[in-house]
Motif scaffolding. Sequence first.
Motif, PDB file in Angstrom:
ATOM      1  N   VAL A   1       0.841  -1.200   0.000  1.00 46.15           N
ATOM      2  CA  VAL A   1       0.000   0.000   0.000  1.00 46.15           C
ATOM      3  C   VAL A   1       0.876   1.251   0.000  1.00 46.15           C
ATOM      4  N   MET A   2       1.890   1.279   0.869  1.00 43.22           N
ATOM      5  CA  MET A   2       2.740   2.465   0.971  1.00 43.22           C
ATOM      6  C   MET A   2       3.494   2.746  -0.323  1.00 43.22           C
ATOM      7  N   ALA A   3       3.820   1.688  -1.076  1.00 43.76           N
ATOM      8  CA  ALA A   3       4.536   1.871  -2.340  1.00 43.76           C
ATOM      9  C   ALA A   3       3.714   2.681  -3.336  1.00 43.76           C
ATOM     10  N   GLY A   4       2.399   2.685  -3.177  1.00 49.42           N
ATOM     11  CA  GLY A   4       1.537   3.424  -4.079  1.00 49.42           C
ATOM     12  C   GLY A   4       1.076   4.761  -3.556  1.00 49.42           C
ATOM     13  N   LEU A   5       1.599   5.182  -2.408  1.00 48.75           N
ATOM     14  CA  LEU A   5       1.205   6.450  -1.800  1.00 48.75           C
ATOM     15  C   LEU A   5       2.352   7.458  -1.893  1.00 48.75           C
ATOM     16  N   PRO A   6       2.055   8.754  -1.756  1.00 42.23           N
ATOM     17  CA  PRO A   6       3.122   9.768  -1.856  1.00 42.23           C
ATOM     18  C   PRO A   6       4.236   9.521  -0.837  1.00 42.23           C
ATOM     19  N   LYS A   7       5.475   9.513  -1.306  1.00 43.43           N
ATOM     20  CA  LYS A   7       6.610   9.180  -0.446  1.00 43.43           C
ATOM     21  C   LYS A   7       6.732  10.126   0.736  1.00 43.43           C
ATOM     22  N   ARG A   8       6.444  11.405   0.511  1.00 45.88           N
ATOM     23  CA  ARG A   8       6.604  12.391   1.587  1.00 45.88           C
ATOM     24  C   ARG A   8       5.672  12.092   2.755  1.00 45.88           C
ATOM     25  N   ALA A   9       4.531  11.422   2.463  1.00 44.44           N
ATOM     26  CA  ALA A   9       3.506  11.212   3.483  1.00 44.44           C
ATOM     27  C   ALA A   9       3.615   9.853   4.173  1.00 44.44           C
ATOM     28  N   VAL A  10       4.506   8.983   3.700  1.00 44.32           N
ATOM     29  CA  VAL A  10       4.609   7.653   4.326  1.00 44.32           C
ATOM     30  C   VAL A  10       5.952   7.436   5.015  1.00 44.32           C
ATOM     31  N   LYS A  11       6.715   8.507   5.181  1.00 43.04           N
ATOM     32  CA  LYS A  11       8.010   8.323   5.836  1.00 43.04           C
ATOM     33  C   LYS A  11       7.854   7.861   7.289  1.00 43.04           C
ATOM     34  N   ALA A  12       6.868   8.402   8.009  1.00 45.46           N
ATOM     35  CA  ALA A  12       6.651   7.992   9.395  1.00 45.46           C
ATOM     36  C   ALA A  12       6.145   6.550   9.483  1.00 45.46           C
ATOM     37  N   PRO A  13       5.085   6.165   8.733  1.00 46.74           N
ATOM     38  CA  PRO A  13       4.653   4.764   8.820  1.00 46.74           C
ATOM     39  C   PRO A  13       5.706   3.774   8.331  1.00 46.74           C
ATOM     40  N   TYR A  14       6.539   4.150   7.353  1.00 45.75           N
ATOM     41  CA  TYR A  14       7.631   3.271   6.937  1.00 45.75           C
ATOM     42  C   TYR A  14       8.565   3.004   8.113  1.00 45.75           C
ATOM     43  N   LEU A  15       8.855   4.048   8.874  1.00 48.14           N
ATOM     44  CA  LEU A  15       9.761   3.911  10.017  1.00 48.14           C
ATOM     45  C   LEU A  15       9.124   3.052  11.108  1.00 48.14           C
ATOM     46  N   MET A  16       7.824   3.264  11.357  1.00 50.67           N
ATOM     47  CA  MET A  16       7.108   2.442  12.325  1.00 50.67           C
ATOM     48  C   MET A  16       7.138   0.969  11.908  1.00 50.67           C
ATOM     49  N   ALA A  17       6.878   0.720  10.638  1.00 50.76           N
ATOM     50  CA  ALA A  17       6.849  -0.652  10.144  1.00 50.76           C
ATOM     51  C   ALA A  17       8.226  -1.301  10.251  1.00 50.76           C
ATOM     52  N   ALA A  18       9.276  -0.554   9.911  1.00 44.99           N
ATOM     53  CA  ALA A  18      10.626  -1.115   9.963  1.00 44.99           C
ATOM     54  C   ALA A  18      11.003  -1.516  11.384  1.00 44.99           C
ATOM     55  N   GLY A  19      10.707  -0.648  12.350  1.00 39.27           N
ATOM     56  CA  GLY A  19      11.037  -0.971  13.733  1.00 39.27           C
ATOM     57  C   GLY A  19      10.286  -2.177  14.244  1.00 39.27           C
ATOM     58  N   TYR A  20       8.993  -2.224  13.979  1.00 37.31           N
ATOM     59  CA  TYR A  20       8.190  -3.320  14.512  1.00 37.31           C
ATOM     60  C   TYR A  20       8.401  -4.622  13.749  1.00 37.31           C
ATOM     61  N   ARG A  21       8.700  -4.543  12.446  1.00 38.36           N
ATOM     62  CA  ARG A  21       9.017  -5.763  11.714  1.00 38.36           C
ATOM     63  C   ARG A  21      10.296  -6.388  12.272  1.00 38.36           C
ATOM     64  N   SER A  22      11.236  -5.538  12.683  1.00 39.14           N
ATOM     65  CA  SER A  22      12.467  -6.075  13.264  1.00 39.14           C
ATOM     66  C   SER A  22      12.189  -6.746  14.612  1.00 39.14           C
ATOM     67  N   ILE A  23      11.208  -6.221  15.368  1.00 45.74           N
ATOM     68  CA  ILE A  23      10.807  -6.879  16.617  1.00 45.74           C
ATOM     69  C   ILE A  23      10.188  -8.237  16.312  1.00 45.74           C
ATOM     70  N   LEU A  24       9.299  -8.284  15.321  1.00 45.48           N
ATOM     71  CA  LEU A  24       8.678  -9.550  14.941  1.00 45.48           C
ATOM     72  C   LEU A  24       9.728 -10.563  14.508  1.00 45.48           C
ATOM     73  N   ASP A  25      10.687 -10.132  13.697  1.00 40.89           N
ATOM     74  CA  ASP A  25      11.765 -11.031  13.272  1.00 40.89           C
ATOM     75  C   ASP A  25      12.551 -11.537  14.478  1.00 40.89           C
ATOM     76  N   GLY A  26      12.832 -10.639  15.413  1.00 41.13           N
ATOM     77  CA  GLY A  26      13.567 -11.034  16.610  1.00 41.13           C
ATOM     78  C   GLY A  26      12.808 -12.031  17.461  1.00 41.13           C
ATOM     79  N   LEU A  27      11.499 -11.830  17.588  1.00 34.52           N
ATOM     80  CA  LEU A  27      10.673 -12.759  18.354  1.00 34.52           C
ATOM     81  C   LEU A  27      10.649 -14.136  17.693  1.00 34.52           C
ATOM     82  N   ALA A  28      10.505 -14.159  16.370  1.00 32.59           N
ATOM     83  CA  ALA A  28      10.462 -15.434  15.654  1.00 32.59           C
ATOM     84  C   ALA A  28      11.795 -16.169  15.778  1.00 32.59           C
ATOM     85  N   THR A  29      12.893 -15.429  15.744  1.00 30.20           N
ATOM     86  CA  THR A  29      14.220 -16.048  15.881  1.00 30.20           C
ATOM     87  C   THR A  29      14.438 -16.566  17.302  1.00 30.20           C
TER      88      THR A  29
END
Length: 291
Positions: free
Chosen positions: A236-264
């Motif tokens: 979804v974010m790939a199809g939205l204006p880049k200037r407006a998704v910088k914050a959610p991209y950062l949120m997703a990156a941080g939490y995806r790394s938590i999910l990866d860490g939990l799975a590991t």
Amino acid sequence: MTMDALADSTTLRTRAIATKSSFYLAMRILEPERRDAMFAIYAFCRAVDDIADDEGDRALRRAALDQWRADLDELYAGRIRARVSFLSEPVRRFRLDRADFESVIDGMAMDVNEDICAPEWEKLELYCDRVASAVGRLSVRAFGLTEDEPGGDCDLPTGPKLLAYHLGRALQLTNILRDLDEDAARGRLYLPREALEGAGVTSFAPHAVLSHPSLDEVCAPVVARAREHFDQADLVMAGLPKRAVKAPYLMAAGYRSILDGLATRGFSPPRAPVRASRLKLISAFLRHAFT
């Protein structure tokens, strides 16, 4: 106190609350007015969440949530009570929807009315929508993913609505997996009943589940569903204006790394704390902060 001084004081208070958030860095990279709106949204969520997590009398906690509903009623009627004054400017500027604030309170009321324990997926979906995706629906307006003209259509466009849906659920499912022990200490267990039964778990008492040898098998479908939501949010974010998704991209990156860490790490005891990868956060920040 002048109106400007009052506004500055309000911003300082909401910022102080927001510094405790896992999303503080993502909020900080926003333009000042959007950043301050996110601070206010987080401060509201923190206030009602504290009521839900309080261990006091349930009737008193329900009354406290109802008072927030009454304060919101007044705010949207143009009569601003002191306690919700910090929401006044974000609501006006970004047309934050009253129904989304109400949904957040409804989600907190689910925790107040009972200690949720092994909910079916359908109930867990409702809970995630109220406590997380509703926050997302408020947030996408502050991010700049909707038209900002006063008096415009209040309905969210499809893209921002889908982002709130998928990213909200991804973040909340990750929270559930990360906070198993903290929730169990409150008598709560958000792992879905279908996953427990599928792994042969017959007792749904939180501490019994968390010591069960099949806990990794129970958590696997929750991990998988969270990953699916992260993947959909990325699309979804790939199809939205880049200037407006910088914050959610950062949120997703941080939490995806938590999910990866939990799975590991796995979910069998002892469960060492897992935090966001600093390297992945810095990488995401450098990619998106200056777009």
